[in-house]
Design an enzyme around this catalytic site. Structure first.
Site, mmCIF file in Angstrom:
data_model
loop_
_atom_site.group_PDB
_atom_site.id
_atom_site.type_symbol
_atom_site.label_atom_id
_atom_site.label_comp_id
_atom_site.label_asym_id
_atom_site.label_seq_id
_atom_site.Cartn_x
_atom_site.Cartn_y
_atom_site.Cartn_z
ATOM 1 N N HIS A 193 63.728 2.135 2.402
ATOM 2 C CA HIS A 193 63.417 2.321 3.820
ATOM 3 C C HIS A 193 61.927 2.097 4.040
ATOM 4 C CE1 HIS A 193 64.007 3.733 7.878
ATOM 5 N NE2 HIS A 193 63.025 4.607 7.740
ATOM 6 N N ARG B 26 40.158 12.395 -0.591
ATOM 7 C CA ARG B 26 39.041 11.958 0.260
ATOM 8 C C ARG B 26 38.157 10.920 -0.418
ATOM 9 N NH1 ARG B 26 36.113 16.746 3.371
ATOM 10 N NH2 ARG B 26 35.382 14.891 4.501
#
Length: 311
Positions: A139, A244
Site C-alpha cells: 500500500h 532530528r
C-alpha cells in the site's frame, strides 16, 4: 505473478523477425531461463531443457553448418520439442533448412534478431524475468523524484496522494497510486508498477479519481520504476521522538530486499511535498558519498577540540 507470456509478446517487445511459425506465436513461455544448445548440437540430450527459449549465436550456428546434413537433421528434430516455445537466432544468422523443417513439424517458431548474442540474451532474460517474477502488492504511492523511486506510505487519510499530486505539479512523475505491485528484479532491486486497473490514475479525497496523464501529459507518468527509498508519513505528536539529525538508519523489507526508510512527521503547516523532494536529494547525496550528518558531527568535534585547546 504472470503464469506465462506468449512468443507473440516476446516478438512485439523485442521487435524480433519471425522466420517461420507465424501461426504458432501464441505458444506459452513459462520460464525465464534461456538455453544455448551447445551440447545438444553434439547429440547429448540427456538434460535438454526443452521448455526454454533456445538461443543460437555465432558458435552454435557455425558448428551446425559443419555437421553432415543427415546428422544435422536428426539433431534439429530432437531439438524442436513440442514444449519448446521458440528458437532465436542472433546477429541475423540464417537458420539451417533442416531446423526450419523440424520446427514446422513441431509448431516451433523460429525468430531472428540483428543484435549480438549477449545483447539479445540479456534482453530476453530481463523481459521474461520481469513478466514471470512472483509479484506482491504494497500500500502506498510510488513516484519518481529527481530520478529516484520513492514509495510514500502512511496511515489512511494522512495525505499520501495529495503529496504525490503536488510532486507531479512540480514536474516529478507518478508510477502507482494506492496499490503498488512489486517484484524482485535481482538481489538488490525491487521494481514497482501500478495495477492495470489503476494505471495513470490517482484518487484525491473530495475530487475523486483523476487521470494524471490526461491532465498533466505523458511526461507526468511512468509505467514502472525501481523502489529506492521509502518515506513513511506519521501524524506528529508531542510524546513521540523523531530523528532530528538523520543518523538513525531504518530499512523496510519489500519483496525480500531491504529498502532504506525515513519517517516524516506530518502536522498543519508542513509542506510535505518539499520535504519529500529534499529527502530524495539528500538520499542521493548520501549514495554519492556526501553525508550532512557526518559533516555536522565533524564540525561539532572540531569545535569541541578548539574549545578544549583554548582552555
Amino acid at each position: 505473478m504472470s503464469e506465462f507470456v506468449t512468443v507473440q509478446d516476446l516478438v512485439n517487445t523485442l521487435q524480433l523477425e519471425v522466420v517461420s511459425g507465424e501461426d504458432y506465436l501464441d505458444k506459452k513461455i513459462e520460464t525465464s531461463d534461456i538455453s544455448r544448445p551447445g551440447l545438444e548440437l553434439t547429440g547429448y540430450f540427456n538434460y535438454y531443457p526443452q521448455d526454454r527459449v533456445q538461443l543460437f549465436g555465432r558458435k552454435e550456428a557455425t558448428f551446425s553448418q559443419k555437421m553432415m546434413p543427415e546428422e544435422r537433421a536428426m539433431v534439429m528434430r530432437r531439438m524442436c520439442h513440442e514444449e519448446t516455445p521458440a528458437i532465436i537466432f542472433a546477429r541475423d544468422l540464417v537458420p539451417p533448412s533442416e531446423l526450419i523443417r523440424a520446427a514446422e513439424e513441431n509448431n516451433t517458431p523460429i525468430l531472428c534478431s540483428s543484435l549480438k548474442t549477449s545483447r539479445i540474451s540479456g534482453m530476453v532474460s530481463n523481459f521474461l524475468e520481469s513478466k514471470l517474477a512472483p509479484r506482491t502488492s504494497v500500500h502506498g504511492v510510488l513516484v519518481e523524484v529527481y530520478g529516484l523511486g520513492v514509495l510514500i506510505q502512511g496511515d489512511s487519510g494522512i495525505g499520501k496522494s495529495e503529496t504525490a499530486l503536488e510532486l507531479i505539479k512540480k514536474g516529478h512523475r507518478l508510477i502507482a497510486d494506492d496499490r503498488v505491485d512489486v517484484y524482485q528484479q535481482d538481489e538488490r532491486t525491487v521494481i514497482g508498477e501500478p495495477a492495470r486497473i489503476l494505471e495513470h490514475l490517482i484518487e484525491i479525497r473530495g475530487i475523486g479519481i483523476i487521470d494524471v496523464m490526461n491532465l498533466f501529459g505523458a511526461s507526468a507518468v511512468r509505467p514502472s520504476g525501481q523502489i529506492q527509498l521509502v518515506v513513511y508519513l506519521e501524524n506528529w505528536t508531542k510524546d513521540k521522538q523523531f530523528d532530528r539529525l538523520g543518523g538513525a538508519a531504518e530499512t523496510m523489507e519489500i519483496a525480500n530486499v531491504e529498502i532504506p526508510k525515513i519517517s516524516i512527521p506530518v502536522k498543519t503547516g508542513r509542506n510535505v511535498a518539499i520535504i519529500v523532494e529534499v529527502a530524495a536529494m539528500n538520499f542521493r547525496a548520501k549514495t554519492m558519498g556526501y553525508d550532512a550528518t557526518k559533516k555536522f558531527e565533524e564540525n561539532l568535534t572540531a569545535l569541541i577540540q578548539d574549545n578544549s585547546d583554548n582552555d
